[in-house]
Design a protein around this motif. Sequence first.
Motif, PDB file in Angstrom:
ATOM      1  N   ASP A 109      40.060  45.940  37.477  1.00 22.95           N
ATOM      2  CA  ASP A 109      38.700  45.789  37.364  1.00 22.95           C
ATOM      3  C   ASP A 109      38.409  44.352  36.779  1.00 22.95           C
ATOM      4  O   ASP A 109      38.556  44.196  35.546  1.00 22.95           O
ATOM      5  N   THR A 110      38.072  43.227  37.539  1.00 20.14           N
ATOM      6  CA  THR A 110      38.081  42.035  37.206  1.00 20.14           C
ATOM      7  C   THR A 110      36.357  41.836  36.563  1.00 20.14           C
ATOM      8  O   THR A 110      36.126  40.782  36.131  1.00 20.14           O
ATOM      9  N   GLU A 111      35.644  42.876  36.682  1.00 19.05           N
ATOM     10  CA  GLU A 111      34.299  42.703  35.789  1.00 19.05           C
ATOM     11  C   GLU A 111      34.092  43.054  34.328  1.00 19.05           C
ATOM     12  O   GLU A 111      33.247  43.128  33.663  1.00 19.05           O
ATOM     13  N   ILE A 112      35.376  43.898  33.805  1.00 20.20           N
ATOM     14  CA  ILE A 112      35.369  44.186  32.575  1.00 20.20           C
ATOM     15  C   ILE A 112      35.510  43.133  31.657  1.00 20.20           C
ATOM     16  O   ILE A 112      36.008  41.804  31.868  1.00 20.20           O
ATOM     17  N   SER A 113      34.886  43.395  30.318  1.00 17.77           N
ATOM     18  CA  SER A 113      34.860  42.049  29.379  1.00 17.77           C
ATOM     19  C   SER A 113      36.336  41.604  29.082  1.00 17.77           C
ATOM     20  O   SER A 113      37.169  42.456  28.998  1.00 17.77           O
ATOM     21  N   ASP A 151      27.602  51.987  54.175  1.00 23.51           N
ATOM     22  CA  ASP A 151      27.146  52.226  53.093  1.00 23.51           C
ATOM     23  C   ASP A 151      28.306  52.863  51.966  1.00 23.51           C
ATOM     24  O   ASP A 151      28.147  53.285  50.984  1.00 23.51           O
ATOM     25  N   ILE A 152      29.638  52.405  52.581  1.00 20.18           N
ATOM     26  CA  ILE A 152      30.787  52.903  51.808  1.00 20.18           C
ATOM     27  C   ILE A 152      31.231  51.705  50.934  1.00 20.18           C
ATOM     28  O   ILE A 152      31.538  50.605  51.478  1.00 20.18           O
ATOM     29  N   ALA A 153      30.868  51.573  49.669  1.00 20.53           N
ATOM     30  CA  ALA A 153      31.022  50.352  48.666  1.00 20.53           C
ATOM     31  C   ALA A 153      32.597  49.928  48.641  1.00 20.53           C
ATOM     32  O   ALA A 153      33.170  50.928  48.289  1.00 20.53           O
ATOM     33  N   PRO A 154      32.764  48.757  48.501  1.00 25.96           N
ATOM     34  CA  PRO A 154      33.984  48.121  47.889  1.00 25.96           C
ATOM     35  C   PRO A 154      34.435  48.631  46.533  1.00 25.96           C
ATOM     36  O   PRO A 154      33.507  48.671  45.763  1.00 25.96           O
ATOM     37  N   VAL A 155      35.724  48.598  45.973  1.00 25.72           N
ATOM     38  CA  VAL A 155      35.916  48.500  44.759  1.00 25.72           C
ATOM     39  C   VAL A 155      35.664  47.455  43.949  1.00 25.72           C
ATOM     40  O   VAL A 155      35.287  46.158  44.558  1.00 25.72           O
ATOM     41  N   ILE A 156      35.495  47.383  42.832  1.00 28.32           N
ATOM     42  CA  ILE A 156      34.814  46.270  41.943  1.00 28.32           C
ATOM     43  C   ILE A 156      36.017  45.266  41.725  1.00 28.32           C
ATOM     44  O   ILE A 156      36.945  45.739  41.144  1.00 28.32           O
ATOM     45  N   GLY A 157      35.899  44.021  41.984  1.00 32.39           N
ATOM     46  CA  GLY A 157      36.647  42.973  41.855  1.00 32.39           C
ATOM     47  C   GLY A 157      37.247  42.148  42.982  1.00 32.39           C
ATOM     48  O   GLY A 157      37.101  42.639  43.979  1.00 32.39           O
ATOM     49  N   PHE A 158      37.807  41.119  42.740  1.00 27.21           N
ATOM     50  CA  PHE A 158      38.370  40.089  43.842  1.00 27.21           C
ATOM     51  C   PHE A 158      39.515  40.257  44.059  1.00 27.21           C
ATOM     52  O   PHE A 158      40.071  39.681  45.079  1.00 27.21           O
ATOM     53  N   ILE A 159      40.430  41.131  43.294  1.00 23.99           N
ATOM     54  CA  ILE A 159      41.794  41.257  43.677  1.00 23.99           C
ATOM     55  C   ILE A 159      42.131  42.427  44.655  1.00 23.99           C
ATOM     56  O   ILE A 159      42.603  42.292  45.360  1.00 23.99           O
ATOM     57  N   SER A 160      41.742  43.714  44.011  1.00 22.39           N
ATOM     58  CA  SER A 160      41.999  44.980  44.783  1.00 22.39           C
ATOM     59  C   SER A 160      40.833  45.075  46.061  1.00 22.39           C
ATOM     60  O   SER A 160      39.708  44.518  46.035  1.00 22.39           O
ATOM     61  N   TRP A 190      40.696  34.888  28.411  1.00 21.75           N
ATOM     62  CA  TRP A 190      40.302  34.983  29.508  1.00 21.75           C
ATOM     63  C   TRP A 190      40.647  36.211  30.388  1.00 21.75           C
ATOM     64  O   TRP A 190      41.612  36.918  30.065  1.00 21.75           O
ATOM     65  N   PRO A 191      39.586  36.932  30.869  1.00 24.86           N
ATOM     66  CA  PRO A 191      39.843  38.457  31.317  1.00 24.86           C
ATOM     67  C   PRO A 191      41.191  38.593  32.285  1.00 24.86           C
ATOM     68  O   PRO A 191      41.796  39.614  32.172  1.00 24.86           O
ATOM     69  N   LEU A 192      41.773  37.628  32.813  1.00 24.11           N
ATOM     70  CA  LEU A 192      42.859  37.652  33.936  1.00 24.11           C
ATOM     71  C   LEU A 192      44.300  37.457  33.090  1.00 24.11           C
ATOM     72  O   LEU A 192      45.116  37.209  33.758  1.00 24.11           O
ATOM     73  N   PHE A 193      43.977  37.279  31.784  1.00 25.84           N
ATOM     74  CA  PHE A 193      45.171  36.820  31.152  1.00 25.84           C
ATOM     75  C   PHE A 193      46.342  37.654  31.242  1.00 25.84           C
ATOM     76  O   PHE A 193      47.673  37.165  31.184  1.00 25.84           O
ATOM     77  N   PRO A 194      46.130  38.986  31.108  1.00 30.31           N
ATOM     78  CA  PRO A 194      47.354  39.890  31.367  1.00 30.31           C
ATOM     79  C   PRO A 194      48.264  39.730  32.656  1.00 30.31           C
ATOM     80  O   PRO A 194      49.305  39.852  32.636  1.00 30.31           O
ATOM     81  N   TRP A 195      47.442  38.987  33.658  1.00 27.81           N
ATOM     82  CA  TRP A 195      47.943  38.547  34.864  1.00 27.81           C
ATOM     83  C   TRP A 195      49.008  37.654  34.948  1.00 27.81           C
ATOM     84  O   TRP A 195      50.206  37.252  35.701  1.00 27.81           O
ATOM     85  N   VAL A 196      48.766  36.673  34.081  1.00 29.63           N
ATOM     86  CA  VAL A 196      49.638  35.484  33.972  1.00 29.63           C
ATOM     87  C   VAL A 196      50.545  35.474  32.678  1.00 29.63           C
ATOM     88  O   VAL A 196      51.457  34.609  32.569  1.00 29.63           O
ATOM     89  N   ALA A 197      50.160  36.140  31.824  1.00 29.58           N
ATOM     90  CA  ALA A 197      51.021  36.199  30.524  1.00 29.58           C
ATOM     91  C   ALA A 197      52.049  37.047  30.071  1.00 29.58           C
ATOM     92  O   ALA A 197      53.024  37.021  29.356  1.00 29.58           O
ATOM     93  N   ALA A 198      52.410  37.978  31.245  1.00 28.86           N
ATOM     94  CA  ALA A 198      53.567  38.887  31.202  1.00 28.86           C
ATOM     95  C   ALA A 198      54.713  38.289  31.351  1.00 28.86           C
ATOM     96  O   ALA A 198      54.965  37.065  31.953  1.00 28.86           O
ATOM     97  N   GLN A 199      55.834  39.137  31.203  1.00 28.14           N
ATOM     98  CA  GLN A 199      57.249  38.295  31.088  1.00 28.14           C
ATOM     99  C   GLN A 199      57.774  39.316  31.917  1.00 28.14           C
ATOM    100  O   GLN A 199      58.746  40.324  31.536  1.00 28.14           O
ATOM    101  N   ASN A 200      57.891  39.131  33.341  1.00 35.22           N
ATOM    102  CA  ASN A 200      58.778  40.190  34.276  1.00 35.22           C
ATOM    103  C   ASN A 200      58.810  39.255  35.485  1.00 35.22           C
ATOM    104  O   ASN A 200      58.499  38.136  35.590  1.00 35.22           O
ATOM    105  N   MET A 201      59.530  39.828  36.851  1.00 33.52           N
ATOM    106  CA  MET A 201      59.509  39.088  37.806  1.00 33.52           C
ATOM    107  C   MET A 201      58.575  38.524  38.456  1.00 33.52           C
ATOM    108  O   MET A 201      58.418  37.483  39.342  1.00 33.52           O
TER     109      MET A 201
END
Length: 406
Positions: free
Chosen positions: A176-180, A384-393, A76-87
């Motif tokens: 970047d939530t569009e990367i594989s 004409d100024i495009a947003p960054v890719i992804g729904f988080i940032s 799952w692409p967002l796995f690093p967001w939920v699997a870390a061990q920190n605050m």
Amino acid sequence: MTIEPLALDLTGVDIQGENARIRARGPVTLVELMGVPAWSVTDAELLKRLLADPRVSKDAAQHWSAFINGAVTAEWPLFPWVAAQNMFTAYGADHRRLRKLVSPAFTHRRTMALQPRIEELVTELLDKLATTAPGEIADLREGFAYPVPIQVITELLGVPEAMEPGLRVCVARFFDTEISPEAALANYIEMGELIGELVAFRRDNPGDDMTSVLINTRDEDGERLTEKEMIDTLMLVINAGHETTVNLLDQAIFLLLTHPEQLAAVRAGEVSWEAVIEETLRVESPVAHLPLRYAVEDIEIDDIRIAKGEAILASYAAAGRDPKVHGETAEVFDVTRTNKDHVAFGHGVHHCIGAPLARLEASIALPALFARFPDLRLAAGPADIAPVIGFISNGHRDLPVRLTAE
């Protein structure tokens, strides 16, 4: 009748429009994150209550059913967001232990001690921008909003100069939530290895930096951070401490340049820079949606039941524009607004520990930029100024400007 979850647009091309559509479904509604369901909370007061509720956890390993039963894996692409061990992912006593160990690196004294260095960095960047040829377009995201916080955070952590470029690439990929899924996992591993090298370096070469402080900090029982907690904590600090401030600077500049009458009021001293910063945080939260939290037990909200083990998505950008708090003008940037309440830095026990540093950087960088370039203006139409890719940032891919008058 069962309503199908609204699948979030992974590109983030219309974050605020999408937030309005989510809000129209109710204060809490089901959305889909890359095939994974979660309850999006857009109601500001409800979100605050949930963020402060002990029945809501950030520990996937303890409280997210889909993670525990193996439905959510490293693919799952967002796995690093939920699997870390920190605050960021800790709950209860474990979170209190980690935050107590990390807090000495974020004292008011340490934050304010950075002020001269931040001022120096800002001056260096403005001097460099001033060499832009007349009529040439400058990118203020790449040339100003980006380098200020990344340089501050790498120096705060004591990152050797040779390691900085690799870490910067990893940070960019992390949001970047569009990367594989394969690329996301590879990036997580690569960043962990780089941080491991940093920790090893600072063990042999201690200094007055956050990494050295974390290595040496013990609690009252003599416990230290484990090696994984140390690496994941430093990864959290780099990612969160950098991206949020980049977007804060980026959005504040964009908003002021697209609201010249408000910029004039700020320049005339009628409105404070603090008001600019807080209104920017409210109307364009640097983090749009923050994954994830989990129901420790069933939570009833009106006719909605968030079942034990289900995921909750904090939709900060939507909450900042809640019409129940900010009225009919909730979507309007207005630095004179009396109530600028927002949750851009979170709420409750997980409120961002680095928020004072982000505000300090913005309070130095923004007035210096507009004082140095009084004729600053956008070099493209706002649409004409495009947003960054992804729904988080929540920022722009670039911020093209002309620094001087024709």
